[in-house]
Write an enzyme that holds these catalytic residues in place. Sequence first.
Site, PDB file in Angstrom:
ATOM      1  N   ASP A  44      26.840  86.101  40.453  1.00 54.87           N
ATOM      2  CA  ASP A  44      25.601  85.926  39.695  1.00 54.87           C
ATOM      3  C   ASP A  44      25.610  86.830  38.474  1.00 54.87           C
ATOM      4  O   ASP A  44      26.132  87.958  38.516  1.00 54.87           O
ATOM      5  CB  ASP A  44      24.384  86.297  40.544  1.00 54.87           C
ATOM      6  CG  ASP A  44      23.996  85.221  41.542  1.00 54.87           C
ATOM      7  OD1 ASP A  44      24.867  84.392  41.903  1.00 54.87           O
ATOM      8  OD2 ASP A  44      22.843  85.223  41.978  1.00 54.87           O
ATOM      9  N   CYS A  69      16.131  83.129  38.953  1.00 56.17           N
ATOM     10  CA  CYS A  69      15.166  83.655  39.922  1.00 56.17           C
ATOM     11  C   CYS A  69      14.889  85.125  39.648  1.00 56.17           C
ATOM     12  O   CYS A  69      15.746  85.839  39.116  1.00 56.17           O
ATOM     13  CB  CYS A  69      15.709  83.521  41.352  1.00 56.17           C
ATOM     14  SG  CYS A  69      16.120  81.835  41.845  1.00 56.17           S
ATOM     15  N   HIS A 159       7.732  77.902  37.116  1.00 51.72           N
ATOM     16  CA  HIS A 159       9.135  77.678  36.776  1.00 51.72           C
ATOM     17  C   HIS A 159      10.037  78.894  36.977  1.00 51.72           C
ATOM     18  O   HIS A 159      11.226  78.819  36.680  1.00 51.72           O
ATOM     19  CB  HIS A 159       9.236  77.202  35.327  1.00 51.72           C
ATOM     20  CG  HIS A 159       8.646  75.842  35.105  1.00 51.72           C
ATOM     21  ND1 HIS A 159       7.297  75.666  34.852  1.00 51.72           N
ATOM     22  CD2 HIS A 159       9.198  74.607  35.132  1.00 51.72           C
ATOM     23  CE1 HIS A 159       7.055  74.373  34.702  1.00 51.72           C
ATOM     24  NE2 HIS A 159       8.182  73.708  34.876  1.00 51.72           N
TER      25      HIS A 159
END
Length: 234
Positions: A44, A69, A159
């Site tokens: 990530d 996220c 979102h």
Amino acid sequence: MTRTTADIGPEAADGGAVDRAVAAFQDGNPVLIHDAADREGETDIVYPASAVDADAVAHLREDAGGLICTAVSDAVADAAGLPFLEDELDHPAAADHDLAYDNRSSFSLPVNHRETFTGITDDDRALTIRRLADAAATAARSDGYDAEAFATEFRTPGHVHVLRGAPDLLADRRGHTELGLAVAAAAGLPPAAVVCEMLDAGSGGALTPTAAREYAQRNGYVYVEGAAIVDRLG
């Protein structure tokens, strides 16, 4: 008990990479974190949430490509009343989660900041993320922060997917959620980190660790193995 290099391998034992990752966070820069080959096996791009602007969101969209996220600590999520999403869904699809890589998902509520429009643009998501970092900082230092205070700033659905960290971070779970939060804590930053999986445009699968390292070297980013973070900060 601290593990030896023989236990975890020379790359995982690279404490220098962890120190560089912490320093990068302190400077507001992203790092690349590979969790483990026997877990998700993904790398990530991870940012300190407080440093995310529209350019950072574009960077995550274009060079990572996974889901953007924001992870917050268990204590912050508890104060803000942010549940594990699967616990709140009364639908058969939410039952019997059988994840191959972990015992449970970290997903909490997806949110937008109330000052956003649709919530999906780079500017909107960056605003939501920075305000989540502000909320995390406030909740971490104040006993008065609660779900109502959170709701004055954020609405759901939205979102930006919020992830809830494990209570004892790396002692409980070793996902990117906890790895990013551990680096943020070591950097003295609010308990909020942005994570986004790096995908391979050719295969559609996860970017390999070798390709992720090469990307980090080309672009001047720190690459660190999750095992090194666990060994140094766990």
